[in-house]
Design a protein around this motif. Structure first.
Motif, PDB file in Angstrom:
ATOM      1  N   ARG A  19       1.171  13.177  -0.234  1.00  0.00           N
ATOM      2  CA  ARG A  19       1.560  12.412  -1.420  1.00  0.00           C
ATOM      3  C   ARG A  19       1.553  10.924  -1.068  1.00  0.00           C
ATOM      4  N   LEU A  20       1.025  10.101  -1.977  1.00  0.00           N
ATOM      5  CA  LEU A  20       0.980   8.655  -1.751  1.00  0.00           C
ATOM      6  C   LEU A  20       2.259   8.015  -2.281  1.00  0.00           C
ATOM      7  N   LYS A  21       2.776   7.037  -1.525  1.00  0.00           N
ATOM      8  CA  LYS A  21       3.960   6.292  -1.952  1.00  0.00           C
ATOM      9  C   LYS A  21       3.706   4.807  -1.775  1.00  0.00           C
ATOM     10  N   PHE A  22       4.128   4.036  -2.754  1.00  0.00           N
ATOM     11  CA  PHE A  22       4.016   2.582  -2.738  1.00  0.00           C
ATOM     12  C   PHE A  22       5.422   2.009  -2.863  1.00  0.00           C
ATOM     13  N   PHE A  23       5.921   1.356  -1.828  1.00  0.00           N
ATOM     14  CA  PHE A  23       7.272   0.796  -1.824  1.00  0.00           C
ATOM     15  C   PHE A  23       8.298   1.836  -2.271  1.00  0.00           C
ATOM     16  N   ILE A 110       8.277  -7.481  -3.240  1.00  0.00           N
ATOM     17  CA  ILE A 110       7.218  -7.513  -4.248  1.00  0.00           C
ATOM     18  C   ILE A 110       7.402  -8.782  -5.069  1.00  0.00           C
ATOM     19  N   ILE A 111       6.358  -9.586  -5.182  1.00  0.00           N
ATOM     20  CA  ILE A 111       6.466 -10.786  -5.999  1.00  0.00           C
ATOM     21  C   ILE A 111       5.714 -10.658  -7.315  1.00  0.00           C
ATOM     22  N   SER A 112       4.780  -9.701  -7.398  1.00  0.00           N
ATOM     23  CA  SER A 112       4.132  -9.439  -8.688  1.00  0.00           C
ATOM     24  C   SER A 112       3.472  -8.062  -8.675  1.00  0.00           C
ATOM     25  N   ILE A 113       3.422  -7.466  -9.870  1.00  0.00           N
ATOM     26  CA  ILE A 113       2.743  -6.188 -10.068  1.00  0.00           C
ATOM     27  C   ILE A 113       1.845  -6.347 -11.287  1.00  0.00           C
ATOM     28  N   THR A 114       0.578  -5.984 -11.124  1.00  0.00           N
ATOM     29  CA  THR A 114      -0.378  -6.018 -12.220  1.00  0.00           C
ATOM     30  C   THR A 114      -0.955  -4.625 -12.369  1.00  0.00           C
ATOM     31  N   THR A 115      -1.091  -4.152 -13.609  1.00  0.00           N
ATOM     32  CA  THR A 115      -1.613  -2.808 -13.824  1.00  0.00           C
ATOM     33  C   THR A 115      -2.201  -2.672 -15.224  1.00  0.00           C
ATOM     34  N   ASN A 116      -3.036  -1.663 -15.391  1.00  0.00           N
ATOM     35  CA  ASN A 116      -3.492  -1.267 -16.719  1.00  0.00           C
ATOM     36  C   ASN A 116      -3.080   0.186 -16.972  1.00  0.00           C
ATOM     37  N   ASP A 117      -2.065   0.646 -16.252  1.00  0.00           N
ATOM     38  CA  ASP A 117      -1.630   2.038 -16.294  1.00  0.00           C
ATOM     39  C   ASP A 117      -0.240   2.147 -16.908  1.00  0.00           C
ATOM     40  N   ASP A 118      -0.082   2.963 -17.926  1.00  0.00           N
ATOM     41  CA  ASP A 118       1.200   3.121 -18.617  1.00  0.00           C
ATOM     42  C   ASP A 118       2.280   3.704 -17.719  1.00  0.00           C
ATOM     43  N   TYR A 119       1.908   4.541 -16.744  1.00  0.00           N
ATOM     44  CA  TYR A 119       2.886   5.149 -15.835  1.00  0.00           C
ATOM     45  C   TYR A 119       3.675   4.078 -15.092  1.00  0.00           C
ATOM     46  N   LEU A 120       2.992   3.086 -14.580  1.00  0.00           N
ATOM     47  CA  LEU A 120       3.664   2.028 -13.824  1.00  0.00           C
ATOM     48  C   LEU A 120       4.399   1.068 -14.754  1.00  0.00           C
ATOM     49  N   SER A 122       6.175   1.812 -17.200  1.00  0.00           N
ATOM     50  CA  SER A 122       7.329   2.459 -17.810  1.00  0.00           C
ATOM     51  C   SER A 122       8.662   2.113 -17.151  1.00  0.00           C
ATOM     52  N   GLY A 123       8.709   1.067 -16.343  1.00  0.00           N
ATOM     53  CA  GLY A 123       9.966   0.601 -15.769  1.00  0.00           C
ATOM     54  C   GLY A 123      10.397   1.352 -14.524  1.00  0.00           C
ATOM     55  N   LEU A 124       9.460   1.853 -13.756  1.00  0.00           N
ATOM     56  CA  LEU A 124       9.791   2.574 -12.529  1.00  0.00           C
ATOM     57  C   LEU A 124      10.430   1.635 -11.521  1.00  0.00           C
ATOM     58  N   LYS A 125      11.308   2.172 -10.724  1.00  0.00           N
ATOM     59  CA  LYS A 125      12.034   1.367  -9.747  1.00  0.00           C
ATOM     60  C   LYS A 125      11.423   1.508  -8.356  1.00  0.00           C
ATOM     61  N   PHE A 126      11.268   0.396  -7.687  1.00  0.00           N
ATOM     62  CA  PHE A 126      10.757   0.377  -6.328  1.00  0.00           C
ATOM     63  C   PHE A 126      11.901   0.114  -5.372  1.00  0.00           C
ATOM     64  N   LYS A 127      11.731   0.571  -4.154  1.00  0.00           N
ATOM     65  CA  LYS A 127      12.723   0.344  -3.106  1.00  0.00           C
ATOM     66  C   LYS A 127      12.097  -0.621  -2.117  1.00  0.00           C
ATOM     67  N   LEU A 128      12.493  -1.862  -2.208  1.00  0.00           N
ATOM     68  CA  LEU A 128      11.824  -2.902  -1.438  1.00  0.00           C
ATOM     69  C   LEU A 128      12.011  -2.761   0.065  1.00  0.00           C
ATOM     70  N   TYR A 129      13.009  -2.003   0.485  1.00  0.00           N
ATOM     71  CA  TYR A 129      13.211  -1.810   1.915  1.00  0.00           C
ATOM     72  C   TYR A 129      12.292  -0.725   2.466  1.00  0.00           C
ATOM     73  N   LYS A 130      11.561  -0.032   1.607  1.00  0.00           N
ATOM     74  CA  LYS A 130      10.650   1.020   2.044  1.00  0.00           C
ATOM     75  C   LYS A 130       9.337   0.419   2.522  1.00  0.00           C
TER      76      LYS A 130
END
Length: 136
Positions: A19-23, A110-120, A122-130
Motif C-alpha cells: 500500500r502506498l502512503k504519502f505523509f 507540506i507547504i502546498s498540495i495541488t491535485t485534480n482528484d476529488d479524493y484528495l 475531500s479534506g483528508l488529514k496528513f501527519k507531517l511527522y510521517k
C-alpha cells in the motif's frame, strides 16, 4: 539514491509491493485492494529526481532523502516535491482520466498540495511527522 537504483536494477532488492502512503495518508481505503508493485526505477533529467514506476502509476520525487528498505517496508523520509500520477482504474488511459497529486514540502512540512482528484480534495488529514512516502 544511485545505490538504490543500481541495487534495484541488479535485483539485489527484493520485490517492493504494498500500500502506498504519502505523509501518513494511505492511497485508498485500508482493505480495498489498492496494492502496488514497483516495476522500474530511474533518475530523471537531473540527479536530484527519482522516478519510480509502479504497476498502477508513476511517482516522481525531487531531492529524496533517507531511502530505507526493510523486510516489509520501503520508505523515503523526505523529498522537496512529490508527484503521483495515475489513470482512473478500469478506464482507457487518456489525458481526460489522468489524475495527479503534487506535494511540495520544506523539511518535513507540506507547504502546498495541488491535485485534480476529488479524493484528495475531500479534506483528508496528513501527519507531517510521517515519512514523505512509504510502501507498506
Amino acid at each position: 539514491m544511485e545505490k538504490f537504483i543500481k541495487d534495484f536494477k541488479n535485483q539485489k532488492i527484493r520485490e517492493i509491493y504494498g500500500r502506498l502512503k504519502f505523509f501518513g495518508l494511505s492511497l485508498g481505503m485500508t482493505y480495498d485492494g489498492n496494492m502496488f508493485e514497483l516495476k522500474s526505477v530511474k533518475l530523471g533529467d537531473s540527479k536530484e529526481v527519482l522516478i519510480l514506476e509502479f504497476d498502477g502509476g508513476v511517482l516522481t520525487l525531487w531531492n529524496p532523502k533517507g531511502i530505507d528498505i526493510g523486510h516489509r517496508y520501503f520508505e523515503i523520509k523526505r523529498a522537496s516535491k512529490i508527484k503521483w500520477e495515475w489513470h482512473l482504474y478500469g478506464e482507457e488511459k487518456t489525458k481526460h482520466n489522468k489524475r495527479f497529486w503534487i506535494f511540495k514540502s520544506f523539511l518535513s512540512f507540506i507547504i502546498s498540495i495541488t491535485t485534480n482528484d476529488d479524493y484528495l480534495k475531500s479534506g483528508l488529514k496528513f501527519k507531517l511527522y510521517k515519512n514523505a512516502f512509504e510502501v507498506l
